[in-house]
Design a protein around this motif. Sequence first.
Motif: not given
Length: 319
Positions: A139-150
């Motif tokens: 499962t990817l935890v993207h450093p920036f390309d994710d609305p949850v992360v942003i």
Amino acid sequence: MITVADVEAAAERIAGHVVRTPTVPSSGLSAFLGADVTVKLELLQRTGSFKARGATAKLLALGEDERAAGVVAVSGGNHGIATAVMAGALGIEATVVMPRSAPGRAVDIAKAAGANVVLADTMDRAFALVEELRSGGLTLVHPFDDPVVIAAQGTVGLEMAEDAGELTDVLVSIGGGGLIAGVAAALHACRPGIRVWGVETAGARAMSEALAQGGPVPVELSSIVSTLSAPSASQLTYEHAAALVTDVLTVTDAEAVQGILDLAEHGKVWGEPAAGCLLPAARRVLERVGDGARLGLVVCGGNATIADVTEWADRFGLR
């Protein structure tokens, strides 16, 4: 586009897992820059940078099957540390892919947290390898390309809006753009009229090039600042920057390292190059906006060792 409601929801989700870091006026930096300066001390965040916010929010949002599969993250340092530490705390198996240029301390911390650390020859190869691992079931935890992360990174801006005095201009460092996207969305919603400025190094200009070209494009990376070295912005972060950021300024690696020394001497905080680059950029902002500016600086992280900074200072002939 991320809304302030998204950011507020993220704040509720990560409360209790991360630190509400201090937002304080800095008399030393105010005297140094000749303008009122308030600092948001994300270097005091859990794992040493703001990245704990986004990683925690994403991990908490995963379903049971996604958690059971294990997660994978790509990072120049801080996102890898954050994903490894927070995944370990939540009982999730993590794989972290970093370029060989990543700080040795980041690799050591991720390993100590229980993550499987994989080193790639370049940042481009690290991103490609993560895609392969995601295709294999992680499962990817993207450093920036994710609305949850942003949205979770935007809690930095939400806290600034609530805790700082009057600000006219806020400076935020940019790698892939997740932090500035979230911070700008929160600040513009809470403090209409505020200006948000991005800062990059000359050897890692992913967002500058995206804004110049009308969308994300691959960039060649040559900066020592691995934590800002994204091979490109994403469409999501680009759209936020295009709509909400006044301008993106570029500083040299040498200026970023000098900024670490100046932060230590005048601000009494130990930052990393991604934070140090704010000070030379702040001078340029002041030249453009004139008298009466009240600056906010997001001191995004402090994961640089004394040995790292000494080596960089010697390389650039700094004192």
